[in-house]
Design an enzyme around this catalytic site. Sequence first.
Site, PDB file in Angstrom:
ATOM      1  CG  ASP A   1      43.199  32.343  47.431  1.00  0.00           C
ATOM      2  OD1 ASP A   1      42.995  33.562  47.541  1.00  0.00           O
ATOM      3  OD2 ASP A   1      43.046  31.709  46.367  1.00  0.00           O
TER       4      ASP A   1
ATOM      5  CG  ASP B   1      39.825  36.806  46.744  1.00  0.00           C
ATOM      6  OD1 ASP B   1      39.906  36.147  45.695  1.00  0.00           O
ATOM      7  OD2 ASP B   1      38.742  37.264  47.178  1.00  0.00           O
TER       8      ASP B   1
ATOM      9  CD  GLU C   1      41.299  38.076  42.001  1.00  0.00           C
ATOM     10  OE1 GLU C   1      40.628  37.518  41.124  1.00  0.00           O
ATOM     11  OE2 GLU C   1      40.829  38.350  43.129  1.00  0.00           O
TER      12      GLU C   1
ATOM     13  CG  HIS D   1      39.767  29.884  40.985  1.00  0.00           C
ATOM     14  ND1 HIS D   1      40.855  30.732  40.993  1.00  0.00           N
ATOM     15  CD2 HIS D   1      38.857  30.441  41.811  1.00  0.00           C
ATOM     16  CE1 HIS D   1      40.610  31.756  41.794  1.00  0.00           C
ATOM     17  NE2 HIS D   1      39.407  31.605  42.309  1.00  0.00           N
ATOM     18  CG  ASP D   2      37.894  33.456  39.532  1.00  0.00           C
ATOM     19  OD1 ASP D   2      37.172  32.640  40.130  1.00  0.00           O
ATOM     20  OD2 ASP D   2      38.562  34.346  40.106  1.00  0.00           O
TER      21      ASP D   2
HETATM   22  O1  TEU Z   1      37.748  36.894  42.183  1.00  0.00           O
HETATM   23  C1  TEU Z   1      37.532  38.251  42.020  1.00  0.00           C
HETATM   24  C2  TEU Z   1      36.760  38.630  40.873  1.00  0.00           C
HETATM   25  O2  TEU Z   1      36.750  39.804  40.556  1.00  0.00           O
HETATM   26  C3  TEU Z   1      35.971  37.630  40.171  1.00  0.00           C
HETATM   27  O3  TEU Z   1      34.682  37.708  40.624  1.00  0.00           O
HETATM   28  C4  TEU Z   1      36.020  37.896  38.748  1.00  0.00           C
HETATM   29  O4  TEU Z   1      35.301  39.051  38.463  1.00  0.00           O
HETATM   30  C5  TEU Z   1      35.395  36.766  38.019  1.00  0.00           C
HETATM   31  O5  TEU Z   1      35.365  35.640  38.762  1.00  0.00           O
HETATM   32  C6  TEU Z   1      36.209  36.450  36.795  1.00  0.00           C
HETATM   33  O6  TEU Z   1      36.019  37.403  35.843  1.00  0.00           O
HETATM   34  C7  TEU Z   1      38.175  36.439  43.399  1.00  0.00           C
HETATM   35  C8  TEU Z   1      38.272  34.939  43.371  1.00  0.00           C
HETATM   36  O7  TEU Z   1      39.254  34.569  42.455  1.00  0.00           O
HETATM   37  C9  TEU Z   1      36.932  34.370  43.056  1.00  0.00           C
HETATM   38  O8  TEU Z   1      36.965  32.978  42.899  1.00  0.00           O
HETATM   39  C10 TEU Z   1      36.015  34.751  44.190  1.00  0.00           C
HETATM   40  O9  TEU Z   1      34.711  34.326  43.891  1.00  0.00           O
HETATM   41  C11 TEU Z   1      35.997  36.251  44.431  1.00  0.00           C
HETATM   42  O10 TEU Z   1      37.297  36.817  44.444  1.00  0.00           O
HETATM   43  C12 TEU Z   1      35.389  36.566  45.758  1.00  0.00           C
HETATM   44  O11 TEU Z   1      36.214  36.130  46.784  1.00  0.00           O
END
Ligand code: TEU
Length: 545
Positions: free
Chosen positions: A97, A199, A252, A321-322
Amino acid sequence: MNEKYKHSTVYQIYPRSFCDSNGDGIGDIRGIISKLDYLKGLGIDVIWLSPVYKSPNDDNGYDISDYCSIQSELGTMEDFDELLSSAREREISIIMDLVINHTSDEHEWFRRALNGEEKYKNYYIIRKGKDGKLPNNWGNFFADCPWEPFGDPANEEYYLHLFSKKQPDLNWYNPEVYGEICDIMRFWLDKGVAGFRCDVINIIYKSSLADGKKRLALTGKEHYISTEGTHKILASLRRDVMDRYDAFTVGETVMVTPVMARDLTDETRGELDMVFAFEHMECDQIGVKWFKIPFKPKRLMRTLTKWQTELPWNTCYFENHDQPRSVTRFTKGGEYRKAGSKMLLGLLFSLRGTTFVYEGQEIGMTNGAFDSLDEIMDIESHNVNKMAKSLGIIQPFRWNLIRKTTRDNARTPMQWTGDDGAGFTTGRPWLKLNPNYKEINVEADLLDPDGVISFFKRINSFKKTSPTLRDGSFCEIVADGKLYAFSRELDGEELIAVCNFTTSKRRIPGEISGEIVISTVKDPDINVLSPYEYRLYRRKTRGKI
Ligand code: TEU
Ligand code: CA
């Protein structure tokens, strides 16, 4: 892009939650090593490792304080090297990542900036306030203010952080930042990793720091979503670094449209190999993700079709994971959990694109079962709670909103067995286990001939060996919110995927015919689909067109 990776099945591991080897309640690298045979058995080609770098864990590793060393609670660099070589022995590649929109505020660069070193101040986005006010009116991804005083508040200097205040945004105007990131990428590629999941990569270059148009969320985003500056950086990273290795990138890309995604992945521009789009993750919300509405299958179907049609090559994913767990989100769950999980996997693998699955999806894990905010670790959820409170939203409503959206829904420890600790740990897990691990776990699922894993293996290996499912064209047949059917076609062969998104039986529409090659039920009825059944038909098209 490299055909090998294009047709890989990628499995995402959230290291803290995967497997704990030493009983401290936190998943670790040795835990992952112990499960490589399991992953090989699933038919996985690539592991995407969520961050394992040194980090104070404000955002579970997405706040990196040293890009070239391993977080001690996850293991050592020796463990990592062993993971890489043990995976390689099994023909499994690993992608890392790459979090380069921001660092941790505990990164040496930020510390030296705070110490007054101009060189490092210029690594971050630091601005004077305007007449006692913040530098601009932007919003923040984590329901916070994106400006935090930099050093002594009397100086009226602020640093930009689009995420947590412990995640200061890097200054991509500065060529030295570019150079540092190239070195970091080479460090990992030289070790033999197969690339990066990048990311929030489409927001790294802010074209201006002017006030943004006022919005419900993320005011200012027009100044950083997929800017020309970002395109240029990505093309340079590809040319200066990536092209020299047998490796790939998946970006992403938040708030991306098909047009933006096309540019970002256009071979002639040479930026990213593939991107994660989000529109299909928004079919149960209005505006921002915290306002959930009942799931609308029709919206999901339409969005999938839109992206399948408008982007030449997609990434296909329903979980990470989000995001809340797909079976909880997109099906009725409960007695339909197994059927629903399999149907969603069938759908996922039938789409055109590179398949990404998330740990636990292969056994149909469900959303976490949290009783109150005290059990939630996700910083985003805590910030949302604070913001909602300041807006006068009372507790039961706040909790209801957070319970459904918290990212911890997907971060509960992996359920390996029905024993105490779910085979994840012998200690106390860092995040509450879902009590349903007694029934839903890898061991039990493997023993179940009708289990989710056995279907996962079947559909995964079918896709690998079917040129039509891999490369065939996509054409929607039905997307009425109840049934979703589409065909994939190549060289005179047509495969038709049919998914029942309801809890009732449904008649197969007349235009769908052929030999049934796969179904999620044992003896599929020729004319009728069972609740949440997925099936795949094959027929010849040669001579027809
Ligand atoms: O996520 C980016 C992101 O836009 C997320 O905040 C998203 O809006 C939300 O989690 C799901 O709708 C990435 C990573 O995947 C996340 O885990 C991190 O917290 C974030 O970037 C910051 O690095
Ligand atoms: Ca551990």
